[in-house]
Design an enzyme around this catalytic site. Structure first.
Site, PDB file in Angstrom:
ATOM      1  N   GLY A  46       0.833  -1.198   0.000  1.00 56.10           N
ATOM      2  CA  GLY A  46       0.000   0.000   0.000  1.00 56.10           C
ATOM      3  C   GLY A  46       0.864   1.242   0.000  1.00 56.10           C
ATOM      4  O   GLY A  46       2.011   1.201   0.451  1.00 56.10           O
ATOM      5  N   GLN A  51       3.027  10.105   1.242  1.00 57.20           N
ATOM      6  CA  GLN A  51       4.333   9.430   1.365  1.00 57.20           C
ATOM      7  C   GLN A  51       5.272   9.804   0.219  1.00 57.20           C
ATOM      8  O   GLN A  51       6.485   9.604   0.324  1.00 57.20           O
ATOM      9  CB  GLN A  51       4.153   7.908   1.405  1.00 57.20           C
ATOM     10  CG  GLN A  51       3.456   7.416   2.672  1.00 57.20           C
ATOM     11  CD  GLN A  51       3.299   5.914   2.660  1.00 57.20           C
ATOM     12  OE1 GLN A  51       2.349   5.385   2.101  1.00 57.20           O
ATOM     13  NE2 GLN A  51       4.250   5.211   3.246  1.00 57.20           N
ATOM     14  N   CYS A  94       5.535  -0.182   7.222  1.00 54.48           N
ATOM     15  CA  CYS A  94       5.193   0.988   6.423  1.00 54.48           C
ATOM     16  C   CYS A  94       6.432   1.405   5.649  1.00 54.48           C
ATOM     17  O   CYS A  94       7.534   1.407   6.206  1.00 54.48           O
ATOM     18  CB  CYS A  94       4.749   2.120   7.354  1.00 54.48           C
ATOM     19  SG  CYS A  94       4.328   3.641   6.482  1.00 54.48           S
ATOM     20  N   LEU A  95       6.250   1.759   4.379  1.00 55.73           N
ATOM     21  CA  LEU A  95       7.399   2.160   3.568  1.00 55.73           C
ATOM     22  C   LEU A  95       8.043   3.437   4.100  1.00 55.73           C
ATOM     23  O   LEU A  95       9.190   3.722   3.804  1.00 55.73           O
ATOM     24  CB  LEU A  95       6.973   2.338   2.103  1.00 55.73           C
ATOM     25  CG  LEU A  95       6.524   1.042   1.403  1.00 55.73           C
ATOM     26  CD1 LEU A  95       5.995   1.339   0.014  1.00 55.73           C
ATOM     27  CD2 LEU A  95       7.663   0.029   1.336  1.00 55.73           C
ATOM     28  N   HIS A 136      -4.811   1.486   7.076  1.00 52.33           N
ATOM     29  CA  HIS A 136      -3.459   2.022   7.276  1.00 52.33           C
ATOM     30  C   HIS A 136      -3.189   3.170   6.285  1.00 52.33           C
ATOM     31  O   HIS A 136      -2.711   4.236   6.669  1.00 52.33           O
ATOM     32  CB  HIS A 136      -2.459   0.872   7.104  1.00 52.33           C
ATOM     33  CG  HIS A 136      -1.013   1.262   7.088  1.00 52.33           C
ATOM     34  ND1 HIS A 136      -0.088   0.740   7.967  1.00 52.33           N
ATOM     35  CD2 HIS A 136      -0.316   2.109   6.285  1.00 52.33           C
ATOM     36  CE1 HIS A 136       1.108   1.270   7.713  1.00 52.33           C
ATOM     37  NE2 HIS A 136       0.988   2.102   6.693  1.00 52.33           N
ATOM     38  N   GLU A 137      -3.536   2.931   5.011  1.00 54.06           N
ATOM     39  CA  GLU A 137      -3.284   3.961   3.997  1.00 54.06           C
ATOM     40  C   GLU A 137      -4.177   5.174   4.214  1.00 54.06           C
ATOM     41  O   GLU A 137      -3.755   6.308   4.031  1.00 54.06           O
ATOM     42  CB  GLU A 137      -3.462   3.392   2.583  1.00 54.06           C
ATOM     43  CG  GLU A 137      -2.581   2.209   2.228  1.00 54.06           C
ATOM     44  CD  GLU A 137      -1.121   2.404   2.584  1.00 54.06           C
ATOM     45  OE1 GLU A 137      -0.624   3.537   2.547  1.00 54.06           O
ATOM     46  OE2 GLU A 137      -0.466   1.401   2.944  1.00 54.06           O
ATOM     47  N   HIS A 140      -2.804   7.618   6.667  1.00 55.73           N
ATOM     48  CA  HIS A 140      -1.783   8.530   6.129  1.00 55.73           C
ATOM     49  C   HIS A 140      -2.417   9.833   5.643  1.00 55.73           C
ATOM     50  O   HIS A 140      -1.795  10.890   5.721  1.00 55.73           O
ATOM     51  CB  HIS A 140      -1.059   7.881   4.939  1.00 55.73           C
ATOM     52  CG  HIS A 140       0.051   6.944   5.314  1.00 55.73           C
ATOM     53  ND1 HIS A 140       1.199   7.361   5.956  1.00 55.73           N
ATOM     54  CD2 HIS A 140       0.213   5.610   5.116  1.00 55.73           C
ATOM     55  CE1 HIS A 140       2.007   6.316   6.128  1.00 55.73           C
ATOM     56  NE2 HIS A 140       1.434   5.234   5.633  1.00 55.73           N
TER      57      HIS A 140
HETATM   58 NI    NI Z   1       2.292   3.313   5.627  1.00 56.88          NI
END
Ligand code: NI
Length: 175
Positions: A46, A51, A94-95, A136-137, A140
């Site tokens: 995701g 991000q 998470c990235l 989760h996304e 953000h």
């Molecule tokens: Ni994330």
């Protein structure tokens, strides 16, 4: 399409509340495609627009397994219509928090409404990993990271380690 650099926490650009997309135009379609390509390459399941430094309510997810066919979702303005009372605990990553993971408890099932890449309003139900990933996304888009769901002690430990890694990277880049 282009692969974009992913912002790593702690960074104030990850704490921003993103603005709704007014229309799914060519720019948003391109953004979605670039985000998906960036996510697959990372690799991740995701990615949210903030991000990569874009403060718009756009997310992409694909929780298909390594050996499964890709099943990408591209969502603009995702909104939760309902969540289950039952919760599910999953170890999230998470990235933007590379190499850090923690158990996070979230509703197990969700119903979400969004605009797809054609600007069409869609509604879907999700459970398990897909539901977790979408939530989760979506977090953000409101400036929340998965570490905001865990104890302050664990959160600060992770953020301190990331700050240290960033400083190390900066000093080695300067040499
Ligand atoms: Ni994330």
């Amino acid at each position: 399409m282009a692969v974009l650099p992913i912002i790593v926490a702690p960074d104030r650009r990850l704490k921003v509340k993103c603005a709704p997309v007014k229309a799914v135009d060519a720019d948003i379609v391109r953004l979605m495609a670039n985000m998906l390509e960036t996510m697959y390459l990372a690799p991740g399941i995701g990615l949210a627009a903030p991000q990569i430094g874009v403060t718009k309510r756009v997310i992409v997810v694909d929780t298909a397994g390594k050996d499964e066919e890709r099943k990408p979702y591209k969502m603009a303005n995702p909104e939760l219509l309902g969540v289950s009372a039952e919760t599910w605990v999953h170890e999230e990553g998470c990235l933007s928090l590379p190499e850090h993971y923690a158990d996070v408890e979230r509703p197990e099932r969700i119903e979400v409404r969004y605009l797809d890449e054609n600007g069409k309003q869609c509604q879907m139900e999700a459970d398990g990993l897909l539901a977790t990933c979408i939530q989760h996304e979506m977090d953000h888009l409101d400036g929340l990271l998965f570490v905001d769901h865990i104890s302050a002690l664990k959160r600060n430990m992770i953020l301190r380690k990331l700050t240290k890694t960033k400083k190390l990277n900066l000093s080695s880049a300067a040499e």
